[in-house]
Design a protein around this motif. Structure first.
Motif, PDB file in Angstrom:
ATOM      1  N   GLY A   3      -5.620 -60.850 -22.555  1.00 15.74           N
ATOM      2  CA  GLY A   3      -5.613 -59.682 -21.979  1.00 15.74           C
ATOM      3  C   GLY A   3      -5.011 -59.687 -20.644  1.00 15.74           C
ATOM      4  N   ASP A   4      -5.170 -60.645 -19.758  1.00 21.15           N
ATOM      5  CA  ASP A   4      -4.756 -60.512 -18.561  1.00 21.15           C
ATOM      6  C   ASP A   4      -2.960 -60.431 -18.660  1.00 21.15           C
ATOM      7  OD1 ASP A   4      -7.201 -60.609 -17.443  1.00 21.15           O
ATOM      8  OD2 ASP A   4      -6.882 -62.872 -16.930  1.00 21.15           O
ATOM      9  N   LYS A   5      -2.425 -61.313 -19.247  1.00 23.10           N
ATOM     10  CA  LYS A   5      -0.823 -61.033 -19.280  1.00 23.10           C
ATOM     11  C   LYS A   5      -0.752 -59.747 -19.961  1.00 23.10           C
ATOM     12  CE  LYS A   5       1.522 -64.478 -20.653  1.00 23.10           C
ATOM     13  NZ  LYS A   5       2.068 -65.700 -21.373  1.00 23.10           N
ATOM     14  N   HIS A   6      -1.490 -59.168 -21.041  1.00 22.90           N
ATOM     15  CA  HIS A   6      -1.181 -57.825 -21.295  1.00 22.90           C
ATOM     16  C   HIS A   6      -1.085 -56.774 -20.316  1.00 22.90           C
ATOM     17  CE1 HIS A   6      -0.728 -54.455 -24.123  1.00 22.90           C
ATOM     18  NE2 HIS A   6      -1.671 -53.988 -23.582  1.00 22.90           N
ATOM     19  N   ASP A   7      -2.103 -56.811 -19.456  1.00 18.06           N
ATOM     20  CA  ASP A   7      -2.087 -55.787 -18.186  1.00 18.06           C
ATOM     21  C   ASP A   7      -1.145 -56.014 -17.354  1.00 18.06           C
ATOM     22  OD1 ASP A   7      -4.537 -54.898 -19.706  1.00 18.06           O
ATOM     23  OD2 ASP A   7      -5.982 -56.190 -18.325  1.00 18.06           O
ATOM     24  N   ILE A   8      -0.935 -57.351 -17.038  1.00 20.10           N
ATOM     25  CA  ILE A   8       0.401 -57.513 -16.203  1.00 20.10           C
ATOM     26  C   ILE A   8       1.733 -57.065 -16.706  1.00 20.10           C
ATOM     27  CG2 ILE A   8       1.916 -59.357 -15.062  1.00 20.10           C
ATOM     28  CD1 ILE A   8      -0.867 -60.924 -15.021  1.00 20.10           C
ATOM     29  N   SER A   9       1.998 -57.113 -18.009  1.00 13.58           N
ATOM     30  CA  SER A   9       3.241 -56.712 -18.652  1.00 13.58           C
ATOM     31  C   SER A   9       3.088 -55.040 -18.857  1.00 13.58           C
ATOM     32  CB  SER A   9       3.255 -57.335 -20.247  1.00 13.58           C
ATOM     33  OG  SER A   9       3.308 -58.619 -20.222  1.00 13.58           O
ATOM     34  N   GLU A  10       2.094 -54.450 -18.949  1.00 12.39           N
ATOM     35  CA  GLU A  10       2.154 -53.208 -18.613  1.00 12.39           C
ATOM     36  C   GLU A  10       2.476 -52.609 -17.288  1.00 12.39           C
ATOM     37  OE1 GLU A  10       1.619 -50.943 -21.173  1.00 12.39           O
ATOM     38  OE2 GLU A  10       1.674 -52.629 -22.491  1.00 12.39           O
ATOM     39  N   ARG A  11       1.912 -53.205 -16.347  1.00 13.32           N
ATOM     40  CA  ARG A  11       2.219 -52.905 -14.840  1.00 13.32           C
ATOM     41  C   ARG A  11       3.759 -53.084 -14.922  1.00 13.32           C
ATOM     42  NH1 ARG A  11       0.014 -55.918 -11.495  1.00 13.32           N
ATOM     43  NH2 ARG A  11      -1.367 -57.155 -12.658  1.00 13.32           N
ATOM     44  N   LEU A  12       4.176 -54.418 -15.260  1.00 11.88           N
ATOM     45  CA  LEU A  12       5.666 -54.599 -15.083  1.00 11.88           C
ATOM     46  C   LEU A  12       6.522 -53.518 -15.677  1.00 11.88           C
ATOM     47  CD1 LEU A  12       8.041 -56.679 -14.123  1.00 11.88           C
ATOM     48  CD2 LEU A  12       7.501 -57.933 -16.349  1.00 11.88           C
ATOM     49  N   ILE A  13       6.487 -53.278 -16.980  1.00 12.46           N
ATOM     50  CA  ILE A  13       7.087 -52.178 -17.424  1.00 12.46           C
ATOM     51  C   ILE A  13       6.955 -50.945 -16.638  1.00 12.46           C
ATOM     52  CG2 ILE A  13       7.129 -50.702 -19.608  1.00 12.46           C
ATOM     53  CD1 ILE A  13       6.097 -53.235 -20.950  1.00 12.46           C
ATOM     54  N   LEU A  14       5.940 -50.352 -16.139  1.00  9.24           N
ATOM     55  CA  LEU A  14       5.651 -49.197 -15.581  1.00  9.24           C
ATOM     56  C   LEU A  14       6.661 -49.437 -14.260  1.00  9.24           C
ATOM     57  CD1 LEU A  14       4.085 -46.533 -15.069  1.00  9.24           C
ATOM     58  CD2 LEU A  14       2.413 -47.851 -13.757  1.00  9.24           C
ATOM     59  N   HIS A  15       6.537 -50.214 -13.403  1.00 12.28           N
ATOM     60  CA  HIS A  15       7.506 -50.638 -12.161  1.00 12.28           C
ATOM     61  C   HIS A  15       8.961 -50.588 -12.495  1.00 12.28           C
ATOM     62  CE1 HIS A  15       3.531 -51.058  -9.961  1.00 12.28           C
ATOM     63  NE2 HIS A  15       3.551 -52.361 -10.439  1.00 12.28           N
ATOM     64  N   MET A  16       9.234 -51.362 -13.538  1.00 14.58           N
ATOM     65  CA  MET A  16      10.758 -51.338 -14.076  1.00 14.58           C
ATOM     66  C   MET A  16      11.074 -50.023 -14.252  1.00 14.58           C
ATOM     67  SD  MET A  16      10.892 -54.645 -16.421  1.00 14.58           S
ATOM     68  CE  MET A  16      12.019 -54.273 -17.237  1.00 14.58           C
ATOM     69  N   SER A  98       0.398 -66.539 -13.844  1.00 12.24           N
ATOM     70  CA  SER A  98       0.887 -66.621 -12.480  1.00 12.24           C
ATOM     71  C   SER A  98       2.227 -66.347 -12.063  1.00 12.24           C
ATOM     72  CB  SER A  98       0.379 -67.879 -11.727  1.00 12.24           C
ATOM     73  OG  SER A  98       1.253 -69.036 -12.376  1.00 12.24           O
ATOM     74  N   ALA A  99       3.138 -66.993 -12.996  1.00  8.10           N
ATOM     75  CA  ALA A  99       4.506 -66.709 -12.858  1.00  8.10           C
ATOM     76  C   ALA A  99       4.961 -65.058 -13.133  1.00  8.10           C
ATOM     77  CB  ALA A  99       5.168 -67.520 -13.666  1.00  8.10           C
ATOM     78  N   LEU A 100       4.252 -64.600 -14.301  1.00 11.14           N
ATOM     79  CA  LEU A 100       4.375 -63.434 -14.491  1.00 11.14           C
ATOM     80  C   LEU A 100       4.109 -62.194 -13.298  1.00 11.14           C
ATOM     81  CD1 LEU A 100       5.365 -61.678 -16.923  1.00 11.14           C
ATOM     82  CD2 LEU A 100       3.191 -61.545 -17.935  1.00 11.14           C
ATOM     83  N   GLU A 101       2.822 -62.698 -12.967  1.00  9.67           N
ATOM     84  CA  GLU A 101       2.352 -61.813 -12.045  1.00  9.67           C
ATOM     85  C   GLU A 101       3.148 -61.857 -10.443  1.00  9.67           C
ATOM     86  OE1 GLU A 101       0.239 -59.335 -10.394  1.00  9.67           O
ATOM     87  OE2 GLU A 101      -1.160 -60.034 -11.720  1.00  9.67           O
ATOM     88  N   THR A 102       3.828 -62.984 -10.407  1.00  9.24           N
ATOM     89  CA  THR A 102       4.882 -63.007  -9.230  1.00  9.24           C
ATOM     90  C   THR A 102       5.898 -61.845  -9.536  1.00  9.24           C
ATOM     91  OG1 THR A 102       4.315 -65.211  -8.755  1.00  9.24           O
ATOM     92  CG2 THR A 102       6.497 -64.445  -7.886  1.00  9.24           C
ATOM     93  N   ILE A 103       6.597 -62.181 -10.772  1.00 11.39           N
ATOM     94  CA  ILE A 103       7.605 -61.122 -11.220  1.00 11.39           C
ATOM     95  C   ILE A 103       7.344 -59.791 -11.000  1.00 11.39           C
ATOM     96  CG2 ILE A 103       9.116 -60.604 -13.247  1.00 11.39           C
ATOM     97  CD1 ILE A 103       9.305 -63.307 -13.944  1.00 11.39           C
TER      98      ILE A 103
END
Length: 237
Positions: A3-16, A98-103
């Motif tokens: 779940g945590d990585k899914h939320d980070i991925s969603e934010r990553l896509i939004l910012h991209m 942690s690495a995904l959050e940094t990106i």
């Protein structure tokens, strides 16, 4: 994916998506692109003046040049954006949280900077559009845009991303992996993204500790931002 990585991925896509949309405007509008490049060039000159001691330092020069050229320089990031979009699903699947959050934080910084710069271009164009940018015009546009919380967030993200990069340099295996990935990355069209990552890693590794460098950047940028905003408050008294 948890779940945590899914939320980070969603934010990553939004910012991209946000950053790419703003850069598309730059590609489609010649006049706006000219004004955008003029702003970024002026900002790069201002940063070079503000942080001249870091650029003159043997220890800090590579990181300062990375900061100015790769983050604030008037460059076309279309190839890097496209590469990141292609590898985003793989990164989200295989990188640790942690690495995904940094990106994600780095891309958020990129998107936020693009958003604020776009607002600055519009504010500058509302004034004397044909007048070269100077300190007074820049400060007036900065206050017109406002969004002080976003400015503070932008500066906080610089520290957060810088500290994360610094932490990565303490893992020698990562440097070896980045070097080995060079040829494969270029072969599949990820050369620009790989070059960006290598330059950032090597620049921070060269410092052997980024604490003082980041403190200097953050303190000066925060002080300048506060000074510009507080000029309006003082004028109203």
């Amino acid at each position: 994916m948890d779940g945590d990585k899914h939320d980070i991925s969603e934010r990553l896509i939004l910012h991209m998506t946000a950053a790419s949309a703003l850069r598309a405007r730059e590609r489609d509008d010649d006049a706006w692109r000219r004004d955008r490049h003029a702003l970024r060039a002026w900002q790069a000159d201002r940063l070079a003046h503000t942080h001249a001691d870091l650029l003159a330092s043997e220890r800090y020069r590579p990181a300062a040049e990375f900061f100015l050229n790769e983050l604030y320089g008037p460059k076309d990031f279309a190839e890097r954006d496209a590469a990141l979009a292609r590898v985003q699903p793989m990164l989200s699947r295989f990188l640790p949280r942690s690495a995904l959050e940094t990106i994600c934080s780095a891309v958020e910084l990129d998107a936020l900077s693009e958003t604020l710069d776009a607002a600055m271009v519009d504010a500058l164009r509302n004034g004397a559009a044909d007048t070269p940018i100077d300190d007074a015009r820049y400060a007036a546009a900065y206050r017109q845009v406002g969004r002080r919380a976003d400015r503070d967030r932008q500066i906080a993200l610089i520290r957060h991303v810088g500290e994360a990069l610094d932490e990565l340099t303490h893992h020698p295996m990562i440097r070896g992996m980045l070097r080995l990935m060079g040829a494969p990355a270029r072969a599949v069209g990820l050369g620009a993204l790989h070059t960006f990552l290598v330059r950032g890693f090597e620049a921070f590794a060269h410092m052997e500790g980024a604490g003082q460098f980041l403190d200097s950047i953050i303190e000066r940028e925060q002080a300048l931002s506060d000074q510009i905003f507080e000029a309006t408050t003082n004028a109203r008294r």
